[in-house]
Write a protein that holds these residues in place. Sequence first.
Motif, PDB file in Angstrom:
ATOM      1  N   ALA A  30       0.838  -1.206   0.000  1.00 38.54           N
ATOM      2  CA  ALA A  30       0.000   0.000   0.000  1.00 38.54           C
ATOM      3  C   ALA A  30       0.870   1.252   0.000  1.00 38.54           C
ATOM      4  CB  ALA A  30      -0.926  -0.014   1.212  1.00 38.54           C
ATOM      5  N   LEU A  31       1.931   1.250   0.795  1.00 41.04           N
ATOM      6  CA  LEU A  31       2.826   2.413   0.844  1.00 41.04           C
ATOM      7  C   LEU A  31       3.470   2.666  -0.519  1.00 41.04           C
ATOM      8  CD1 LEU A  31       4.575   1.867   4.302  1.00 41.04           C
ATOM      9  CD2 LEU A  31       3.001   3.721   3.707  1.00 41.04           C
ATOM     10  N   LYS A  32       3.904   1.588  -1.193  1.00 46.59           N
ATOM     11  CA  LYS A  32       4.551   1.768  -2.490  1.00 46.59           C
ATOM     12  C   LYS A  32       3.573   2.308  -3.525  1.00 46.59           C
ATOM     13  CE  LYS A  32       7.595  -0.319  -5.886  1.00 46.59           C
ATOM     14  NZ  LYS A  32       8.491  -1.428  -6.234  1.00 46.59           N
ATOM     15  N   GLY A  35       3.167   5.995  -3.357  1.00 47.68           N
ATOM     16  CA  GLY A  35       4.313   6.862  -3.578  1.00 47.68           C
ATOM     17  C   GLY A  35       5.229   7.063  -2.390  1.00 47.68           C
ATOM     18  N   TYR A  36       5.097   6.244  -1.349  1.00 46.26           N
ATOM     19  CA  TYR A  36       5.996   6.348  -0.201  1.00 46.26           C
ATOM     20  C   TYR A  36       7.274   5.546  -0.479  1.00 46.26           C
ATOM     21  CZ  TYR A  36       2.210   8.549   2.411  1.00 46.26           C
ATOM     22  OH  TYR A  36       1.232   9.417   2.834  1.00 46.26           O
ATOM     23  N   THR A  37       8.188   5.522   0.468  1.00 51.57           N
ATOM     24  CA  THR A  37       9.489   4.863   0.267  1.00 51.57           C
ATOM     25  C   THR A  37       9.606   3.604   1.107  1.00 51.57           C
ATOM     26  OG1 THR A  37      10.613   6.060   2.051  1.00 51.57           O
ATOM     27  CG2 THR A  37      10.517   7.132  -0.108  1.00 51.57           C
ATOM     28  N   ALA A  38      10.601   2.766   0.740  1.00 49.13           N
ATOM     29  CA  ALA A  38      10.873   1.553   1.509  1.00 49.13           C
ATOM     30  C   ALA A  38      11.317   1.902   2.927  1.00 49.13           C
ATOM     31  CB  ALA A  38      11.936   0.710   0.803  1.00 49.13           C
ATOM     32  N   SER A  39      11.962   3.046   3.091  1.00 45.60           N
ATOM     33  CA  SER A  39      12.397   3.474   4.426  1.00 45.60           C
ATOM     34  C   SER A  39      11.200   3.715   5.339  1.00 45.60           C
ATOM     35  CB  SER A  39      13.240   4.751   4.322  1.00 45.60           C
ATOM     36  OG  SER A  39      14.436   4.498   3.612  1.00 45.60           O
ATOM     37  N   ASP A  40      10.089   4.213   4.759  1.00 47.32           N
ATOM     38  CA  ASP A  40       8.883   4.428   5.563  1.00 47.32           C
ATOM     39  C   ASP A  40       8.359   3.101   6.103  1.00 47.32           C
ATOM     40  OD1 ASP A  40       8.834   7.209   5.089  1.00 47.32           O
ATOM     41  OD2 ASP A  40       7.862   6.896   3.148  1.00 47.32           O
ATOM     42  N   TRP A  41       8.358   2.083   5.229  1.00 48.41           N
ATOM     43  CA  TRP A  41       7.895   0.753   5.651  1.00 48.41           C
ATOM     44  C   TRP A  41       8.861   0.157   6.677  1.00 48.41           C
ATOM     45  CZ3 TRP A  41       8.388  -4.335   2.504  1.00 48.41           C
ATOM     46  CH2 TRP A  41       7.562  -5.332   3.063  1.00 48.41           C
ATOM     47  N   ASP A  42      10.142   0.337   6.454  1.00 46.18           N
ATOM     48  CA  ASP A  42      11.157  -0.206   7.348  1.00 46.18           C
ATOM     49  C   ASP A  42      11.064   0.438   8.736  1.00 46.18           C
ATOM     50  OD1 ASP A  42      13.764  -1.840   7.582  1.00 46.18           O
ATOM     51  OD2 ASP A  42      14.388   0.161   8.230  1.00 46.18           O
ATOM     52  N   LYS A  60      12.099  -6.886  -0.338  1.00 52.96           N
ATOM     53  CA  LYS A  60      10.754  -7.186  -0.827  1.00 52.96           C
ATOM     54  C   LYS A  60      10.144  -6.015  -1.593  1.00 52.96           C
ATOM     55  CE  LYS A  60       9.608 -10.701   2.579  1.00 52.96           C
ATOM     56  NZ  LYS A  60       9.639 -11.762   1.545  1.00 52.96           N
ATOM     57  N   TRP A  61      10.632  -4.810  -1.306  1.00 55.05           N
ATOM     58  CA  TRP A  61      10.040  -3.607  -1.898  1.00 55.05           C
ATOM     59  C   TRP A  61      10.022  -3.679  -3.429  1.00 55.05           C
ATOM     60  CZ3 TRP A  61       7.462   0.270   0.394  1.00 55.05           C
ATOM     61  CH2 TRP A  61       7.230   1.449  -0.312  1.00 55.05           C
ATOM     62  N   ASN A  62      11.114  -4.171  -4.018  1.00 49.72           N
ATOM     63  CA  ASN A  62      11.215  -4.193  -5.472  1.00 49.72           C
ATOM     64  C   ASN A  62      10.307  -5.238  -6.123  1.00 49.72           C
ATOM     65  OD1 ASN A  62      13.157  -2.141  -5.493  1.00 49.72           O
ATOM     66  ND2 ASN A  62      14.837  -3.613  -5.189  1.00 49.72           N
ATOM     67  N   THR A  63       9.770  -6.146  -5.330  1.00 53.88           N
ATOM     68  CA  THR A  63       8.876  -7.173  -5.889  1.00 53.88           C
ATOM     69  C   THR A  63       7.426  -6.710  -5.930  1.00 53.88           C
ATOM     70  OG1 THR A  63       8.418  -8.212  -3.730  1.00 53.88           O
ATOM     71  CG2 THR A  63      10.401  -8.935  -4.922  1.00 53.88           C
ATOM     72  N   PHE A  64       7.143  -5.528  -5.347  1.00 55.58           N
ATOM     73  CA  PHE A  64       5.762  -5.045  -5.270  1.00 55.58           C
ATOM     74  C   PHE A  64       5.405  -4.285  -6.549  1.00 55.58           C
ATOM     75  CE2 PHE A  64       6.330  -4.612  -0.381  1.00 55.58           C
ATOM     76  CZ  PHE A  64       6.219  -5.987  -0.249  1.00 55.58           C
ATOM     77  N   GLU A  65       4.851  -4.971  -7.520  1.00 54.63           N
ATOM     78  CA  GLU A  65       4.436  -4.328  -8.754  1.00 54.63           C
ATOM     79  C   GLU A  65       3.031  -4.796  -9.136  1.00 54.63           C
ATOM     80  OE1 GLU A  65       5.936  -1.965 -10.223  1.00 54.63           O
ATOM     81  OE2 GLU A  65       7.901  -2.057  -9.244  1.00 54.63           O
ATOM     82  N   ASN A  67       0.145  -4.869  -7.689  1.00 57.14           N
ATOM     83  CA  ASN A  67      -0.527  -5.759  -6.738  1.00 57.14           C
ATOM     84  C   ASN A  67      -1.965  -5.362  -6.435  1.00 57.14           C
ATOM     85  OD1 ASN A  67      -0.306  -3.702  -4.439  1.00 57.14           O
ATOM     86  ND2 ASN A  67       1.844  -3.967  -5.049  1.00 57.14           N
ATOM     87  N   GLY A  68      -2.355  -4.131  -6.792  1.00 56.74           N
ATOM     88  CA  GLY A  68      -3.729  -3.683  -6.548  1.00 56.74           C
ATOM     89  C   GLY A  68      -4.011  -3.231  -5.138  1.00 56.74           C
ATOM     90  N   ILE A  69      -3.050  -3.315  -4.245  1.00 54.45           N
ATOM     91  CA  ILE A  69      -3.229  -2.869  -2.864  1.00 54.45           C
ATOM     92  C   ILE A  69      -2.977  -1.368  -2.801  1.00 54.45           C
ATOM     93  CG2 ILE A  69      -2.514  -3.155  -0.461  1.00 54.45           C
ATOM     94  CD1 ILE A  69      -3.794  -5.613  -1.629  1.00 54.45           C
ATOM     95  N   THR A  70      -3.920  -0.617  -2.225  1.00 56.10           N
ATOM     96  CA  THR A  70      -3.800   0.848  -2.166  1.00 56.10           C
ATOM     97  C   THR A  70      -3.787   1.327  -0.713  1.00 56.10           C
ATOM     98  OG1 THR A  70      -6.184   1.250  -2.156  1.00 56.10           O
ATOM     99  CG2 THR A  70      -5.128   0.971  -4.308  1.00 56.10           C
ATOM    100  N   GLY A  71      -3.699   2.647  -0.578  1.00 54.30           N
ATOM    101  CA  GLY A  71      -3.698   3.248   0.754  1.00 54.30           C
ATOM    102  C   GLY A  71      -4.954   2.981   1.542  1.00 54.30           C
ATOM    103  N   ALA A  72      -6.036   2.583   0.840  1.00 58.00           N
ATOM    104  CA  ALA A  72      -7.282   2.264   1.538  1.00 58.00           C
ATOM    105  C   ALA A  72      -7.089   1.113   2.520  1.00 58.00           C
ATOM    106  CB  ALA A  72      -8.380   1.916   0.530  1.00 58.00           C
ATOM    107  N   THR A  73      -6.152   0.224   2.205  1.00 56.51           N
ATOM    108  CA  THR A  73      -5.864  -0.899   3.109  1.00 56.51           C
ATOM    109  C   THR A  73      -5.340  -0.388   4.445  1.00 56.51           C
ATOM    110  OG1 THR A  73      -5.385  -2.403   1.281  1.00 56.51           O
ATOM    111  CG2 THR A  73      -4.429  -2.946   3.423  1.00 56.51           C
ATOM    112  N   ILE A  74      -4.410   0.557   4.389  1.00 57.08           N
ATOM    113  CA  ILE A  74      -3.869   1.130   5.629  1.00 57.08           C
ATOM    114  C   ILE A  74      -4.944   1.921   6.361  1.00 57.08           C
ATOM    115  CG2 ILE A  74      -2.198   2.796   6.541  1.00 57.08           C
ATOM    116  CD1 ILE A  74      -0.262   1.929   4.363  1.00 57.08           C
ATOM    117  N   THR A  75      -5.750   2.648   5.609  1.00 56.28           N
ATOM    118  CA  THR A  75      -6.839   3.419   6.231  1.00 56.28           C
ATOM    119  C   THR A  75      -7.779   2.514   7.012  1.00 56.28           C
ATOM    120  OG1 THR A  75      -6.740   5.039   4.438  1.00 56.28           O
ATOM    121  CG2 THR A  75      -8.741   5.006   5.778  1.00 56.28           C
ATOM    122  N   GLN A  76      -8.155   1.377   6.389  1.00 56.97           N
ATOM    123  CA  GLN A  76      -9.072   0.459   7.064  1.00 56.97           C
ATOM    124  C   GLN A  76      -8.421  -0.176   8.285  1.00 56.97           C
ATOM    125  OE1 GLN A  76     -12.411  -0.042   6.442  1.00 56.97           O
ATOM    126  NE2 GLN A  76     -12.206  -1.049   8.432  1.00 56.97           N
TER     127      GLN A  76
END
Length: 737
Positions: A30-32, A35-42, A60-65, A67-76
């Motif tokens: 969702a972060l990727k 438009g967020y960075t891998a450092s934010d997730w880390d 793992k960050w570079n494998t996220f292409e 995927n259909g997961i958006t910021g709505a997941t984090i919001t929920q």
Amino acid sequence: MEHKLDLIKLLEYIDPAMTDYQEWLNVGMALKSEGYTASDWDSWSKRDGARYHPGECFKKWNTFEGNGITGATITQMAKDYGWEPARKVEEYELGWNDEIQGDNDYVVIDKNWIERMEIQEPSHWNPIKEITTYLETLFEASENVGYVTSTWQTDDGKYLPTKGNYDRQAGELIQQLNQSNGDIGAVLGDYNSEAGAWIRFNPLDGKGVKNENVTDYKYALVESDSMDLEKQNAILRELELPIAALVYSGKKSIHAIVKVEATNYEEYRKRVNYLYDVCKKNGLDIDNQNRNPSRLSRMPGFERNGKKQFIIDTHIGKTSWLEWEDWIEDLNDDLPDPESLTDFWDNMPDLAPPLIEGVLRQGHKMLMAGPSKAGKSFALIGLSIAIAEGSKWIGWQCTQGKVLYVNLELDRASALHRFKDVYSSLGLRPDNIANVDIWNLRGKSVPMDKLAPKLIRRAQKKNYIAVIIDPIYKVLTGDENSADQMAHFTNQFDKVATELGSSVIYCHHHSKGTQGGKKSMDRASGSGVFARDPDALIDLVELDLTEDLIKQQEASAVASIYTKTIEKENFDYFDENVGLDDQQSVPQMTIHAKNALDKARLDQINAEIDKVVEAIKNRSAWRVEGTLREYPKFAPVNMWFQYPIHKVDDTGILKDIQPESEQPTWQKNSSKKKKTSKERKQEQNEAIESAFEACTIDEVVTLESIAEFMGVTDRTVRNRIKSHGGFNIENGEVTKK
């Protein structure tokens, strides 16, 4: 970069130690995508010291292409952990299940005058007693307790808890602690004295530490880390919160474990929102991240950077949530102060203007009661139209204005068609249909205590002078035979009337059984509250029509149609040949019609007569009685219900007819058989003579035509003619002797 929501802020609500592997991955994806960075997730992942592995997020960050997961997941996920979005009231359209917040301030104390209350550290430090007292206060012996003694440290040196333990029972822990000779670490695990220890205040199922693992929603955490400790202590006590345990965190806050006693998660959320709202309005700056039921709180009996975490007090304030909530509501009621009669004796306030002249005032309540076949819905639609057009309803003049018809029973199309049908049948021009609003809620009705605020919100700016709710069984809450439950139910109509300044009109059904022997107030089904609560009760009871009366009505209608048609279309014949006595006789008017009108027109008139006779057979008669609070009792009103409208009986023919009585069936039947055999024979002879005269219009009178006119079989006609003695039958033709 701009984002609709700051997802990093939302991550503060989500504990990575409480997520499973897939949820952890979803956060990264969702972060990727946003438009967020891998450092934010880390940085977020580091909070789970037990599972965090340096560099794993970046791999793992570079494998996220794609995927259909958006910021709505984090919001929920943040919502699940207690985050609530800020809303601008003026831009937010409430959904069907949303509730309107009341205008109460819920202010109990003046925060500017509150006196600080000092916190006393225990003079004899006994960690085992601190922990066991806490466990005994909050948990049953068989309940699983979640606690954390192990920590991990962030890059900035902050200590955070791990997932901890969650599969041990309170009774087991208490027993082992009492047998530990003071070695807490041997029971709960060693801890970092710079960090302290934590505990979850609600019992768990032993399978995890998420909200879904909570087995009983007993408590909520109230904490403020931005206020003076002594002031926190004072406000918590002044608010009379039902606090099970009050704990000093060892730093800058007090943790109040408040009894919420919710039956499920949904109720827990509502109660915690209410709790936090009251606390905030009374000067307590609450940490909103503590809303969820699986939240960690500071566990007493441990030290934190040289300061003790200890129990300040237990069982303070009100004894239960309901007692506290009632206390808050009572202190913030909107009840007016008593008034002295002397202040108004010479300057009385104006009475509310009438809505229905002589029956109901504006802003008051009215109940219409009757059985299912009384056409109550049609009557209320007729009332809606009468108010919209400023016309009469059941003989009473209505004040013109806007009306809201709340349709709970009919589908939308049927409701709209009914309004148009009633307009047409009343013969009214739809000049003011803009005054009628229809709220179609079939399939969407909710209990009245939920519907009332939704109705008020939608109607506040509409200036309705009447709200009609049809029918109330669709929104009934509780047992209709319970006086206290029905009092609560009918109080919702008061709220609507008070908030909108409009009349509230609703209908209810009669109880089972015949109603003629009862008073109007006793006919409505359920508790007597239904009849005694409204300012006006309009009751419909059916009149028991006799066969003779129905035939009389048919004859009168037929004679009237013939009379009016002949007078209009052949006045010369009418003036010379039709007398006043003739106009009352169907046989005579039938003969006149045959002579005055051509066959084509006569066929048209007979078709019209068939429709009128059929309508008379299908209509029912009703008596309207009432019990009024603001006006004198009115004389009963008799009326006909001929689909789809009610018409007042102006002839007086229904005046002496009695409603269906409480007599047993055999007695009612016997009362219909009081005519002598001579009287019955006379009636049959007169019926044959009338039928013969009516059928002479076809020149040749046949057995079949008489039977058709009388609605009986040929055999019955043959027997009655034989009994009469004044007619001959030959080859199916009937002639007078």
